[in-house]
Enzyme design. Structure first.
Site, mmCIF file in Angstrom:
data_model
loop_
_atom_site.group_PDB
_atom_site.id
_atom_site.type_symbol
_atom_site.label_atom_id
_atom_site.label_comp_id
_atom_site.label_asym_id
_atom_site.label_seq_id
_atom_site.Cartn_x
_atom_site.Cartn_y
_atom_site.Cartn_z
ATOM 1 C CG HIS A 89 -5.480 -2.136 -0.359
ATOM 2 N ND1 HIS A 89 -4.757 -1.834 -1.493
ATOM 3 C CD2 HIS A 89 -4.867 -1.451 0.646
ATOM 4 C CE1 HIS A 89 -3.771 -1.008 -1.169
ATOM 5 N NE2 HIS A 89 -3.812 -0.778 0.119
ATOM 6 C CB SER A 123 -0.919 -0.063 1.213
ATOM 7 O OG SER A 123 -1.848 0.984 1.219
ATOM 8 C CG ASP A 171 -5.976 -3.138 -4.202
ATOM 9 O OD1 ASP A 171 -6.836 -2.436 -3.633
ATOM 10 O OD2 ASP A 171 -4.770 -3.089 -3.939
#
Lengths: 470, 470
Positions: A377, A258, A321
């Site tokens: 995610h 991320s 995602d």
């Protein structure tokens, strides 16, 4: 009294005999791992991206797969060790001391020693990214633990599993809250403006990532040096220590999920731009970033500059995602749009770097097909998907027997019939323990000398010294 | 590197030097406890309510106070040991085996042995009371653990701390969810209709409590006998075993919080109505119910009948409990009204029994003055209030040094500056553990022979046998 029928009806779960979870499979897996380990020693430069992973991803190379899982787990460690609890005095810090990070997490044979913890100041414009304690008396008002620099240990090197001495840098991102994305200013600025040693002002990156990486707070013991300064001084020190040893090769591997993926790309680039990946004798050390669910970081010139410097980037992503398939309840209405921006809708001037390994959670028979944004995610889910991936269109079969229950650590992603509680990762009694008087307390935790060290002051001077310029 | 200023600024919390939390006070407390223990041996009949606690509550008698805390903690154990997690296979059961209940909870010198676990079937009309697993394969589809019967051990009796052999019965209520109150039918029915051996059909109790106490499910191993049958057979067995021993006196003490308080009153009454508190030689054993935040149970004839039988009831309540001062978010709109019904607005035909000890959480300097319904109802908070209570209008000073942090186990009641996380009581990783293969699993838990025992079948026949009638 004998066991009741009701009890007998409780069978063990999570053991579908296909998908690679049987004991026989486990044995074969261990054999395979032994062989792969031997192969890693010989092929580690290719695994680190020397040839841009050509031919290694379809069909999926088993050594690359297990290395991607291993580095992904080093990024995951940043979540598992982070204190997210706003009611903890240590919210925003690492729950474990540096020397015991891996064994505290149950990773007993990591083969790495953590050399330094990395901190960043929250005095920047990403209010939704940082974790803050509700209390007034805390370990630090403005710093957050952001990850660590580790180096593979002597024993590891001796056993030649890795084939080289590896300097690994892991950056923390966010597990579930994606609101920070909405805070990004959608504003590219020249990296040279933030102190990068870049000759070309056309090389730009997202200002939020840059600020997070380069800002500092001189009043704070943990972020009086920027995350950038912390990581660069440590890499420099380790390269100087190990770089010119006889018969030892080095690699620098940066990992992150991320936002941590953005920092991984940024810092991998920075290390190369600073020339820290060259030993005194001029040997060039390969620099690789493995990112997981990472956003775009900079512009096309940034991408080109990274390629010029020979930094290799492999991005592992879940195809589902970043695009709002079914907006999560936890997200405010701004976040999905912001996420869209990063995903596909960003101004054309943003550019992804490196190679991509796209995975699809709908291919895993373990996972719910439809999930919200933050679930798609999830890093643990990506590691699970890696484990089952064998190439485009190929059947999903777990390679390592890696426990699918890990997926639900901080998500509700596993199908219900596996009976794994969602969001099961938690401390006993929120970290409260009974002291010798029988009182429940939050034990003291932070010791600066265990978190910092070695002293950064001297190193930072060297870093900025002209003799260090290429 | 030395400890940083920021760390030095983290001081220990929860130690205001007044309110009885200092070390010197702890020493005095232990002295006092030793004396009180001696006094208990001589005065236990009065502490159990022989004289309806006349003169013992204002000023508060220290022995009565510590006994009320002790029995309250036996009720609290029912919460601490209960598996509330709907994602657990064992949701609705006790997390610990019978023989290790107290030590698993960290109560190392309870002086009691748990003789039987009590279960009830959820096949009755209180849908919001019972905890159910989300999974299909579970320890029991319809049973919930409801508490236990314990008996003070030989060592305890020998040391004469209690002055007698005590049979203690503890009933579980609800910690936070009060929606079950809305399920009560507001319907009094004759206890004789539910199998009570009551000569007078005018003796009535709330039908919901009666059903919970007397219903069974013959298809379920845990509730094939009603909670009533379970508790009566066990009391009968223990009285027969210890009742006529030389130089040994007996007491029966029932404890419970909230709905558990209603069951405590009901079962204390039932034991006496059944004559189980008489030994073969005709000795009468005092029966006492200590309830905490308990609702009204029956009508005025029920109250009178309890008094006729000599059962003593002491109800400890927070004055702010049961009246909607600031309705809690978690409550549906029906609950506050239903709660009001039980508190003050119940039809005149409902009547409280026994004596009341009213406490006021606004007198404690540790607690937030304004809280929602379920917080004012919290059992740990009541125990904290007991600890500081010295009589009407007297200053709140902790007597035992009992840890105020316990209040926040399952509430957000302590003032923020004590820095105790709210709702801090939780299992590490929701009870998941790594097995020898490195997989995360919910360990098997229930063993029927450890939970049941001794065999109820034979005992139940004796219970219903005419020779057992008085």
């Amino acid at each position: 009294m004998s066991t009741t029928d009701e009890e007998a009806s409780i069978s063990t779960r999570l053991e579908p005999e296909s998908y690679g979870l049987t004991t026989a499979e486990d044995i074969r897996r261990r054999d395979r791992e032994a062989k792969e380990s031997k192969r890693l020693r010989d092929t580690w430069r290719k695994i680190q991206g020397e040839d841009d992973w050509a031919g290694l991803m379809d069909p999926m190379d088993p050594v690359l797969r297990s290395e991607l899982i291993r580095y992904g787990e080093m990024a995951q460690a940043c979540y598992d060790a982070f204190d997210f609890d706003p009611f903890s005095r240590y919210c925003g810090s690492c729950r474990f001391t540096r020397r015991h990070l891996f064994d505290s997490l149950g990773i007993l044979d990591s083969g790495y020693e953590v050399a330094r913890y990395l901190y960043a100041t929250s005095n920047i414009n990403l209010p939704n990214f940082f974790s803050k304690s509700r209390w007034s008396k805390v370990w630090s008002k403005n710093a957050n633990w952001m990850g660590y620099v580790a180096v593979s240990d002597d024993d590891e090197a001796r056993r030649c599993r890795l084939g080289r001495r590896d300097i690994a840098i892991a950056w923390r991102g966010t597990v579930t809250r994606l609101e920070w994305i909405a805070d990004l200013k959608d504003f590219l600025k020249p990296v040279s403006g933030n102190g990068f040693r870049c000759p070309d002002p056309a090389v730009k990156a997202e200002s939020g990532f840059l600020d997070l990486y380069t800002d500092k707070d001189t009043s704070c013991n943990f972020s009086k040096f920027s995350a950038r300064e912390q990581v660069l001084t440590e890499v420099k020190r380790l390269v100087e220590r190990y770089g010119d040893e006889e018969e030892e090769e080095l690699s620098i591997t940066v990992t992150g999920h991320s936002l941590g993926g953005a920092l991984a790309v940024l810092s991998a680039y920075d290390v190369a731009e600073m020339g820290l990946n060259r030993t005194r004798k001029g040997k060039v050390i390969p620099v690789t970033a493995f990112t997981y669910g990472g956003p775009r970081v900079g512009n096309i010139r940034f991408k080109e500059r990274i390629e010029e410097l020979g930094v290799k980037v492999l991005r592992v992503v879940n195809e589902h995602d970043v695009v709002a398939k079914s907006p999560g309840l936890f997200l405010n209405e701004r976040a999905p749009q912001a996420l869209m921006k990063l995903a596909g809708g960003l101004p054309w001037c943003y550019s992804h770097v490196g190679e991509i390994l796209p995975l699809d959670h709908q291919k895993s028979p373990f996972l719910k097909p439809t999930v919200d944004l933050s679930t798609a995610h999830n890093l643990e889910a990506l590691l699970h998907l890696l484990d089952g991936y064998h190439g485009k269109g190929k059947r999903f079969v777990l390679s390592s027997g890696r426990d699918p229950a890990l997926v639900n650590k901080a998500s509700d992603f596993l199908k219900d019939h596996f009976m794994v509680p969602p969001y099961w990762r938690q401390d006993a009694n929120k970290g409260m323990v009974r002291n010798t008087d029988g009182r429940w307390i939050q034990p003291d935790r932070i010791r600066a000398d265990d978190h910092h060290a070695p002293d950064i002051h001297q190193l930072i001077t060297q870093l900025h010294h002209p003799s260090n310029l290429l």
